[in-house]
Design a protein around this motif. Structure first.
Motif, PDB file in Angstrom:
ATOM      1  N   MET A 289       0.823  -1.203   0.000  1.00 19.18           N
ATOM      2  CA  MET A 289       0.000   0.000   0.000  1.00 19.18           C
ATOM      3  C   MET A 289       0.860   1.257   0.000  1.00 19.18           C
ATOM      4  SD  MET A 289      -3.146   0.891   2.575  1.00 19.18           S
ATOM      5  CE  MET A 289      -2.107   0.753   4.031  1.00 19.18           C
ATOM      6  N   VAL A 290       1.937   1.257   0.758  1.00 23.14           N
ATOM      7  CA  VAL A 290       2.836   2.411   0.793  1.00 23.14           C
ATOM      8  C   VAL A 290       3.504   2.618  -0.561  1.00 23.14           C
ATOM      9  CG1 VAL A 290       4.951   3.329   1.815  1.00 23.14           C
ATOM     10  CG2 VAL A 290       3.231   2.291   3.276  1.00 23.14           C
ATOM     11  N   ILE A 291       4.001   1.534  -1.164  1.00 25.48           N
ATOM     12  CA  ILE A 291       4.671   1.647  -2.469  1.00 25.48           C
ATOM     13  C   ILE A 291       3.688   2.090  -3.547  1.00 25.48           C
ATOM     14  CG2 ILE A 291       5.875   0.338  -4.254  1.00 25.48           C
ATOM     15  CD1 ILE A 291       7.083  -1.389  -2.063  1.00 25.48           C
ATOM     16  N   THR A 292       2.472   1.542  -3.527  1.00 25.05           N
ATOM     17  CA  THR A 292       1.472   1.901  -4.535  1.00 25.05           C
ATOM     18  C   THR A 292       1.085   3.372  -4.435  1.00 25.05           C
ATOM     19  OG1 THR A 292       0.619  -0.361  -4.460  1.00 25.05           O
ATOM     20  CG2 THR A 292      -0.787   1.315  -5.471  1.00 25.05           C
ATOM     21  N   SER A 293       0.894   3.851  -3.213  1.00 26.79           N
ATOM     22  CA  SER A 293       0.548   5.270  -3.046  1.00 26.79           C
ATOM     23  C   SER A 293       1.667   6.180  -3.523  1.00 26.79           C
ATOM     24  CB  SER A 293       0.232   5.562  -1.580  1.00 26.79           C
ATOM     25  OG  SER A 293       1.386   5.409  -0.770  1.00 26.79           O
ATOM     26  N   GLU A 294       2.906   5.770  -3.305  1.00 27.11           N
ATOM     27  CA  GLU A 294       4.045   6.565  -3.770  1.00 27.11           C
ATOM     28  C   GLU A 294       4.084   6.637  -5.289  1.00 27.11           C
ATOM     29  OE1 GLU A 294       7.327   8.964  -2.925  1.00 27.11           O
ATOM     30  OE2 GLU A 294       6.071   7.941  -1.442  1.00 27.11           O
ATOM     31  N   VAL A 295       3.853   5.507  -5.935  1.00 28.52           N
ATOM     32  CA  VAL A 295       3.857   5.472  -7.401  1.00 28.52           C
ATOM     33  C   VAL A 295       2.709   6.301  -7.966  1.00 28.52           C
ATOM     34  CG1 VAL A 295       3.615   3.970  -9.416  1.00 28.52           C
ATOM     35  CG2 VAL A 295       5.033   3.246  -7.495  1.00 28.52           C
ATOM     36  N   MET A 296       1.521   6.174  -7.379  1.00 26.30           N
ATOM     37  CA  MET A 296       0.363   6.926  -7.865  1.00 26.30           C
ATOM     38  C   MET A 296       0.580   8.433  -7.735  1.00 26.30           C
ATOM     39  SD  MET A 296      -2.799   4.661  -6.413  1.00 26.30           S
ATOM     40  CE  MET A 296      -3.925   6.020  -6.737  1.00 26.30           C
ATOM     41  N   VAL A 297       1.127   8.847  -6.606  1.00 27.98           N
ATOM     42  CA  VAL A 297       1.364  10.280  -6.399  1.00 27.98           C
ATOM     43  C   VAL A 297       2.365  10.816  -7.410  1.00 27.98           C
ATOM     44  CG1 VAL A 297       2.399  11.932  -4.798  1.00 27.98           C
ATOM     45  CG2 VAL A 297       0.705  10.311  -3.974  1.00 27.98           C
ATOM     46  N   ASP A 298       3.435  10.067  -7.669  1.00 29.83           N
ATOM     47  CA  ASP A 298       4.432  10.520  -8.644  1.00 29.83           C
ATOM     48  C   ASP A 298       3.836  10.621 -10.046  1.00 29.83           C
ATOM     49  OD1 ASP A 298       6.372  10.728  -6.715  1.00 29.83           O
ATOM     50  OD2 ASP A 298       7.200   8.727  -7.060  1.00 29.83           O
ATOM     51  N   VAL A 299       3.028   9.639 -10.423  1.00 39.41           N
ATOM     52  CA  VAL A 299       2.434   9.645 -11.763  1.00 39.41           C
ATOM     53  C   VAL A 299       1.488  10.828 -11.923  1.00 39.41           C
ATOM     54  CG1 VAL A 299       0.846   8.416 -13.276  1.00 39.41           C
ATOM     55  CG2 VAL A 299       2.726   7.188 -12.200  1.00 39.41           C
ATOM     56  N   VAL A 300       0.590  11.030 -10.948  1.00 36.00           N
ATOM     57  CA  VAL A 300      -0.376  12.129 -11.036  1.00 36.00           C
ATOM     58  C   VAL A 300       0.344  13.476 -11.028  1.00 36.00           C
ATOM     59  CG1 VAL A 300      -2.303  13.265  -9.860  1.00 36.00           C
ATOM     60  CG2 VAL A 300      -2.235  10.778 -10.025  1.00 36.00           C
ATOM     61  N   LYS A 301       1.332  13.603 -10.183  1.00 34.61           N
ATOM     62  CA  LYS A 301       2.064  14.863 -10.076  1.00 34.61           C
ATOM     63  C   LYS A 301       2.774  15.212 -11.383  1.00 34.61           C
ATOM     64  CE  LYS A 301       5.779  14.749  -7.657  1.00 34.61           C
ATOM     65  NZ  LYS A 301       6.705  14.626  -6.509  1.00 34.61           N
ATOM     66  N   HIS A 302       3.501  14.271 -11.940  1.00 39.96           N
ATOM     67  CA  HIS A 302       4.239  14.552 -13.171  1.00 39.96           C
ATOM     68  C   HIS A 302       3.292  14.714 -14.365  1.00 39.96           C
ATOM     69  CE1 HIS A 302       8.541  14.001 -12.061  1.00 39.96           C
ATOM     70  NE2 HIS A 302       8.001  13.384 -11.028  1.00 39.96           N
ATOM     71  N   ALA A 303       2.177  13.983 -14.378  1.00 38.75           N
ATOM     72  CA  ALA A 303       1.244  14.114 -15.489  1.00 38.75           C
ATOM     73  C   ALA A 303       0.653  15.518 -15.558  1.00 38.75           C
ATOM     74  CB  ALA A 303       0.130  13.068 -15.358  1.00 38.75           C
ATOM     75  N   PHE A 304       0.265  16.065 -14.422  1.00 35.26           N
ATOM     76  CA  PHE A 304      -0.350  17.394 -14.439  1.00 35.26           C
ATOM     77  C   PHE A 304       0.696  18.505 -14.576  1.00 35.26           C
ATOM     78  CE2 PHE A 304      -3.968  15.066 -12.794  1.00 35.26           C
ATOM     79  CZ  PHE A 304      -5.015  15.685 -13.450  1.00 35.26           C
ATOM     80  N   ILE A 305       1.899  18.276 -14.066  1.00 36.48           N
ATOM     81  CA  ILE A 305       2.955  19.276 -14.254  1.00 36.48           C
ATOM     82  C   ILE A 305       3.294  19.417 -15.735  1.00 36.48           C
ATOM     83  CG2 ILE A 305       5.416  19.703 -13.892  1.00 36.48           C
ATOM     84  CD1 ILE A 305       5.089  18.747 -11.046  1.00 36.48           C
ATOM     85  N   THR A 306       3.445  18.293 -16.424  1.00 35.55           N
ATOM     86  CA  THR A 306       3.729  18.351 -17.859  1.00 35.55           C
ATOM     87  C   THR A 306       2.551  18.934 -18.635  1.00 35.55           C
ATOM     88  OG1 THR A 306       3.012  16.035 -17.999  1.00 35.55           O
ATOM     89  CG2 THR A 306       5.378  16.461 -17.826  1.00 35.55           C
ATOM     90  N   LYS A 307       1.342  18.690 -18.173  1.00 35.11           N
ATOM     91  CA  LYS A 307       0.163  19.228 -18.868  1.00 35.11           C
ATOM     92  C   LYS A 307       0.080  20.741 -18.728  1.00 35.11           C
ATOM     93  CE  LYS A 307      -4.898  19.060 -18.890  1.00 35.11           C
ATOM     94  NZ  LYS A 307      -5.031  20.519 -18.739  1.00 35.11           N
TER      95      LYS A 307
END
Length: 492
Positions: A289-307
């Motif tokens: 659960m900790v690893i999954t939340s870390e991956v999800m946060v990184d993906v969402v963060k970088h996706a919207f920053i690039t957008k």
């Protein structure tokens, strides 16, 4: 006249006519084709971000793993060789202007720092720290954990400067004017820093351990929600490619550090439950659960920053090529820094404090008694060396491929020629070359990969055969940077 009155009545606005106009009104998207095409490309970019980001993350994590394994495997052997060299100097004579090579001096300093900090960590009681943290309230622990994250970033940013200052002070040519406070004060500053940073990481691991062992898991949920607060603080800011590269490196370092912290938590819990494998299955869902939340946060963060900043997903390939360029540069004969130090400067990952803490936890969790335990320890050490060698070969091969794909080979071999003019007058001048080469690497980091040779005006006077031979020689030199790179290319 009657027809004129009927036409006036038909032109009068009415609710029925308005509804008919709204229902039958049309529009053409092709009139603004550029805008809608751009919107579609943004959607495709967001869809490509997870794959490109995770490729960069995996490559960066393996770079951190290589630097981390170096501390456990090759650094003790290099320190031992440097120490033997130091002992044999009176017997063999000087034979040169230096007692030890600069790399050997740095290895000795790293080994001494590791030994002193490990001996000092024996006076820190992990169990007492765990129970002290466990007695605090949930809100207080949440605040403490946030403060520890900020302190860890501050320590990482300033710690490598302390270590670099020590290495340069110890290896600086003696013919220069004394402009420093001395090697011994710098050495004690480095030992004090590594010790404090190791304690800080220990408090982080203890707080995470308390969160895992809490009954209602409320603290673990709050700590995971802190990752989503990070999205709010970074998504709506203006980001350039340089800033996004720094954030990506910080995310790589943070994810690798979290993996090591989870390993420490699992070791401590398994020791408390007498290495019962059933308890490991209890811990596994929380770890996932900790690893999954870390991956999800990184993906969402970088996706919207690039957008929001109109950055394409191809920028992560450039970041990967930049990291690969630094790795390949560190394998050259005239490299100005050790590879683990370059990773620390680029990503903020300093392996010494984390390695000291992990050795302390492993030695306290595993009891080594008898000949069989010693043999198992030796086999484990040989396994670590094998893992380090294989990891180095693979990432070297991958790095050479990324450098070729980005057409950065010309920049790689331009650097030694730029420094030869400075190295000819005196022996002390090579010490001035590292800052210039470091600045060129920073310039190379964020430029888009060139599609043409570096100097077309010089190559225009050459024949096609000479340019082809020159290109072949460059490729051959890239493979000959390290002979194991050829094997790495085949594996990669």
């Amino acid at each position: 006249s009657i027809g004129h009155m009927d036409s006036d009545d038909s032109d009068e606005p009415s609710l029925l006519r308005f509804m008919c106009a709204e229902l039958t009104r049309g529009y053409f998207l092709e009139h603004n084709e550029a805008k809608y095409t751009e919107r579609r490309e943004r959607v495709y970019t967001c869809m490509r971000i997870p794959r490109e980001l995770e490729r960069l993350m995996i490559f960066g994590i393996f770079l951190c793993l290589d630097a981390f394994l170096y501390v456990f495997t090759l650094l003790p052997l290099r320190t031992l060789l440097a120490f033997l060299r130091l002992l044999t100097i009176p017997c063999c004579g000087l034979g040169g202007s230096r007692f030890l090579q600069p790399a050997q001096v740095c290895d000795l300093l790293k080994g001494l720092i590791m030994v002193l900090c490990y001996s000092m960590m024996h006076y820190v009681d992990y169990a007492m720290m765990y129970h002290l943290i466990r007695g605090q309230s949930v809100i207080k622990l949440y605040i403490i954990y946030n403060m520890l994250e900020v302190a860890d970033r501050l320590f990482s940013s300033f710690g490598q400067d302390i270590l670099d200052a020590l290495y340069w002070t110890a290896t600086e040519p003696k013919s220069r004017k004394r402009a420093h406070i001395g090697v011994i004060p710098h050495f004690f500053m480095a030992v004090f820093y590594v010790f404090l940073h190791a304690i800080l990481i220990m408090v982080q691991a203890s707080t995470l351990n308390v969160a895992f062992n809490s009954h209602n898991k409320s603290l673990l949920t709050i700590m995971m929600s802190n990752n989503f607060v990070e999205i709010k603080g970074s998504v709506f800011k203006k980001f350039e490619k340089n800033n996004l590269f720094q954030m990506s490196n910080s995310d790589i370092k943070e994810r690798f550090t979290n993996y090591v912290l989870l390993l420490i938590v699992c070791l401590r819990n398994m020791e408390q439950f007498s290495w019962n494998t059933d308890h490991l299955l209890v811990l596994l869902p929380d770890v996932v659960m900790v690893i999954t939340s870390e991956v999800m946060v990184d993906v969402v963060k970088h996706a919207f920053i690039t957008k929001f900043n109109d950055i394409t997903a191809d920028v992560y390939s450039e970041y990967k090529a930049s990291l690969a360029f630094e790795l390949v540069s560190s394998r050259q004969q005239n490299a100005y820094t050790d590879y683990s130090d370059s990773v620390a400067r680029r990503m903020g990952f300093i392996p010494l404090p984390l390695a000291v803490l992990l050795i302390r936890v492993v030695m306290s969790s595993v009891k080594i008694q008898g000949a069989l335990s010693s043999v198992c320890l030796l086999l484990f050490y040989l396994g670590l060396i094998t893992m380090k060698v294989l990891n180095s070969i693979v990432i070297l091969g991958k790095s050479c491929r990324y450098v070729k794909e980005a057409n950065m080979e010309g920049k790689l071999f331009k650097r030694p020629t730029a420094q030869t003019s400075k190295q000819t007058p005196k022996k002390a001048n090579p010490a001035k070359s590292p800052p210039t080469s470091g600045n060129t690497s920073l310039i190379i980091q964020y430029d888009p990969p060139p599609d043409s040779p570096p100097k077309p005006e010089e190559s225009s006077s050459e024949t096609p055969q000479s340019t082809e031979l020159k290109h072949r020689a460059t490729n051959k030199d890239l493979l000959e940077i390290d002979r194991f790179t050829i094997c790495g290319n085949r594996i990669g």
